[in-house]
Design a protein around this motif. Structure first.
Motif, PDB file in Angstrom:
ATOM      1  N   LYS A   1     -22.471   3.405  -2.537  1.00  0.00           N
ATOM      2  CA  LYS A   1     -22.797   4.652  -1.839  1.00  0.00           C
ATOM      3  C   LYS A   1     -21.585   5.568  -1.785  1.00  0.00           C
ATOM      4  CE  LYS A   1     -26.447   2.646   0.936  1.00  0.00           C
ATOM      5  NZ  LYS A   1     -26.899   2.282   2.279  1.00  0.00           N
ATOM      6  N   LYS A   2     -20.407   4.971  -1.533  1.00  0.00           N
ATOM      7  CA  LYS A   2     -19.158   5.731  -1.513  1.00  0.00           C
ATOM      8  C   LYS A   2     -18.161   5.025  -2.424  1.00  0.00           C
ATOM      9  CE  LYS A   2     -19.585   7.427   3.191  1.00  0.00           C
ATOM     10  NZ  LYS A   2     -18.924   7.486   4.507  1.00  0.00           N
ATOM     11  N   PRO A   3     -17.500   5.758  -3.319  1.00  0.00           N
ATOM     12  CA  PRO A   3     -16.524   5.106  -4.199  1.00  0.00           C
ATOM     13  C   PRO A   3     -15.304   4.614  -3.422  1.00  0.00           C
ATOM     14  CG  PRO A   3     -16.627   7.462  -4.641  1.00  0.00           C
ATOM     15  CD  PRO A   3     -17.656   7.165  -3.610  1.00  0.00           C
ATOM     16  N   LEU A   4     -14.638   3.599  -3.965  1.00  0.00           N
ATOM     17  CA  LEU A   4     -13.424   3.039  -3.375  1.00  0.00           C
ATOM     18  C   LEU A   4     -12.250   3.287  -4.318  1.00  0.00           C
ATOM     19  CD1 LEU A   4     -14.859  -0.452  -2.361  1.00  0.00           C
ATOM     20  CD2 LEU A   4     -14.483   1.485  -0.853  1.00  0.00           C
ATOM     21  N   LEU A   5     -11.064   3.474  -3.741  1.00  0.00           N
ATOM     22  CA  LEU A   5      -9.856   3.638  -4.537  1.00  0.00           C
ATOM     23  C   LEU A   5      -9.072   2.333  -4.546  1.00  0.00           C
ATOM     24  CD1 LEU A   5      -8.516   7.115  -3.360  1.00  0.00           C
ATOM     25  CD2 LEU A   5      -9.692   6.581  -5.481  1.00  0.00           C
ATOM     26  N   VAL A   6      -8.456   2.020  -5.676  1.00  0.00           N
ATOM     27  CA  VAL A   6      -7.539   0.884  -5.786  1.00  0.00           C
ATOM     28  C   VAL A   6      -6.148   1.479  -5.741  1.00  0.00           C
ATOM     29  CG1 VAL A   6      -6.825  -1.089  -7.167  1.00  0.00           C
ATOM     30  CG2 VAL A   6      -9.207  -0.340  -7.207  1.00  0.00           C
ATOM     31  N   LEU A   7      -5.365   1.077  -4.731  1.00  0.00           N
ATOM     32  CA  LEU A   7      -4.064   1.693  -4.485  1.00  0.00           C
ATOM     33  C   LEU A   7      -2.929   0.690  -4.639  1.00  0.00           C
ATOM     34  CD1 LEU A   7      -5.071   3.586  -1.222  1.00  0.00           C
ATOM     35  CD2 LEU A   7      -4.938   4.546  -3.510  1.00  0.00           C
ATOM     36  N   LYS A   8      -1.747   1.217  -4.969  1.00  0.00           N
ATOM     37  CA  LYS A   8      -0.530   0.407  -5.062  1.00  0.00           C
ATOM     38  C   LYS A   8       0.530   1.084  -4.199  1.00  0.00           C
ATOM     39  CE  LYS A   8       2.792  -1.271  -8.442  1.00  0.00           C
ATOM     40  NZ  LYS A   8       3.150  -1.262  -9.865  1.00  0.00           N
ATOM     41  N   LYS A   9       1.103   0.313  -3.284  1.00  0.00           N
ATOM     42  CA  LYS A   9       2.101   0.864  -2.369  1.00  0.00           C
ATOM     43  C   LYS A   9       3.466   0.891  -3.045  1.00  0.00           C
ATOM     44  CE  LYS A   9       3.836   0.249   2.311  1.00  0.00           C
ATOM     45  NZ  LYS A   9       3.748  -0.577   3.519  1.00  0.00           N
ATOM     46  N   LYS A  10       4.152   2.041  -2.923  1.00  0.00           N
ATOM     47  CA  LYS A  10       5.469   2.203  -3.520  1.00  0.00           C
ATOM     48  C   LYS A  10       6.434   2.738  -2.479  1.00  0.00           C
ATOM     49  CE  LYS A  10       5.708   4.401  -7.410  1.00  0.00           C
ATOM     50  NZ  LYS A  10       5.504   5.352  -8.517  1.00  0.00           N
ATOM     51  N   LYS A  11       7.655   2.214  -2.484  1.00  0.00           N
ATOM     52  CA  LYS A  11       8.719   2.752  -1.632  1.00  0.00           C
ATOM     53  C   LYS A  11       9.280   3.993  -2.306  1.00  0.00           C
ATOM     54  CE  LYS A  11       9.248  -0.689   1.395  1.00  0.00           C
ATOM     55  NZ  LYS A  11       9.362  -0.656   2.803  1.00  0.00           N
ATOM     56  N   VAL A  12       9.620   5.001  -1.511  1.00  0.00           N
ATOM     57  CA  VAL A  12      10.147   6.250  -2.054  1.00  0.00           C
ATOM     58  C   VAL A  12      11.666   6.154  -2.152  1.00  0.00           C
ATOM     59  CG1 VAL A  12      10.353   8.730  -1.666  1.00  0.00           C
ATOM     60  CG2 VAL A  12       8.238   7.551  -1.103  1.00  0.00           C
ATOM     61  N   VAL A  13      12.202   6.509  -3.297  1.00  0.00           N
ATOM     62  CA  VAL A  13      13.651   6.512  -3.504  1.00  0.00           C
ATOM     63  C   VAL A  13      14.131   7.952  -3.362  1.00  0.00           C
ATOM     64  CG1 VAL A  13      15.519   6.034  -5.121  1.00  0.00           C
ATOM     65  CG2 VAL A  13      13.508   4.560  -5.070  1.00  0.00           C
ATOM     66  N   GLU A  14      14.964   8.183  -2.355  1.00  0.00           N
ATOM     67  CA  GLU A  14      15.545   9.514  -2.169  1.00  0.00           C
ATOM     68  C   GLU A  14      16.834   9.568  -2.964  1.00  0.00           C
ATOM     69  OE1 GLU A  14      15.989  10.217   1.985  1.00  0.00           O
ATOM     70  OE2 GLU A  14      13.845  10.293   2.328  1.00  0.00           O
ATOM     71  N   GLU A  15      16.899  10.520  -3.859  1.00  0.00           N
ATOM     72  CA  GLU A  15      18.051  10.579  -4.746  1.00  0.00           C
ATOM     73  C   GLU A  15      19.059  11.615  -4.252  1.00  0.00           C
ATOM     74  OE1 GLU A  15      17.180  10.803  -8.871  1.00  0.00           O
ATOM     75  OE2 GLU A  15      15.415   9.524  -8.666  1.00  0.00           O
ATOM     76  N   ASP A  16      20.167  11.115  -3.733  1.00  0.00           N
ATOM     77  CA  ASP A  16      21.330  11.948  -3.434  1.00  0.00           C
ATOM     78  C   ASP A  16      22.319  11.678  -4.552  1.00  0.00           C
ATOM     79  OD1 ASP A  16      20.219  12.841  -1.094  1.00  0.00           O
ATOM     80  OD2 ASP A  16      21.154  11.297   0.148  1.00  0.00           O
ATOM     81  N   GLU A  17      23.099  12.660  -4.908  1.00  0.00           N
ATOM     82  CA  GLU A  17      24.011  12.481  -6.029  1.00  0.00           C
ATOM     83  C   GLU A  17      24.976  11.307  -5.835  1.00  0.00           C
ATOM     84  OE1 GLU A  17      25.499  15.228  -8.429  1.00  0.00           O
ATOM     85  OE2 GLU A  17      23.724  16.448  -8.467  1.00  0.00           O
TER      86      GLU A  17
END
Length: 135
Positions: free
Chosen positions: A70-86
């Motif tokens: 009736k309603k579609p489902l999403l398959v998700l993958k959790k990712k950590k965000v990398v903040e790039e400072d020089e």
């Protein structure tokens, strides 16, 4: 906390997945219990002429049909965000969810399994000298 959902597949190009719904329990043998990832439990076949599916597990065969959700489902993958400072890139506490697939249908096996009984193959005996004539 806000979690962003991203789709790297592109518009309308996410892989289609399906759910297999069984009645009962599928249990792994104790010898393979610790190695369950990528474990082959059976063979799924599709009959395109009738739209039916068969799922063979060991000596059991199940018959099923495809049903839209009736309603579609999403398959998700959790990712950590990398903040790039020089000077030093670091992993932040933020997380993103990446869409790796979408599920729009399920394959339902609602009947009891049919037992497949294997018989030993009988080899035909060839008659030796059957071309001879009897006097």
């Amino acid at each position: 906390m806000q979690i962003q959902v991203k789709c790297s597949c592109g518009e309308g190009k996410c892989p289609e997945w399906a759910i297999i719904e069984l009645q009962g329990v599928v249990e792994a043998q104790p010898s393979v219990e610790n190695r369950i990832q990528n474990l082959e439990i059976g063979r799924l076949c599709h009959s395109s002429s009738q739209g039916n599916f068969t799922f063979t597990v060991g000596y059991h065969e199940l018959s099923g049909t495809k049903i839209p959700l009736k309603k579609p489902l999403l398959v998700l993958k959790k990712k950590k965000v990398v903040e790039e400072d020089e000077p030093n890139p670091r992993v932040s506490s933020r997380a993103e969810l990446e869409i790796i697939g979408i599920i729009r249908q399920r394959i339902l096996f609602k009947t009891r399994p049919k037992a497949l009984i294997s018989r030993p193959q009988i080899k035909e005996k060839k008659a030796v000298g059957s071309n001879r004539t009897v006097d």
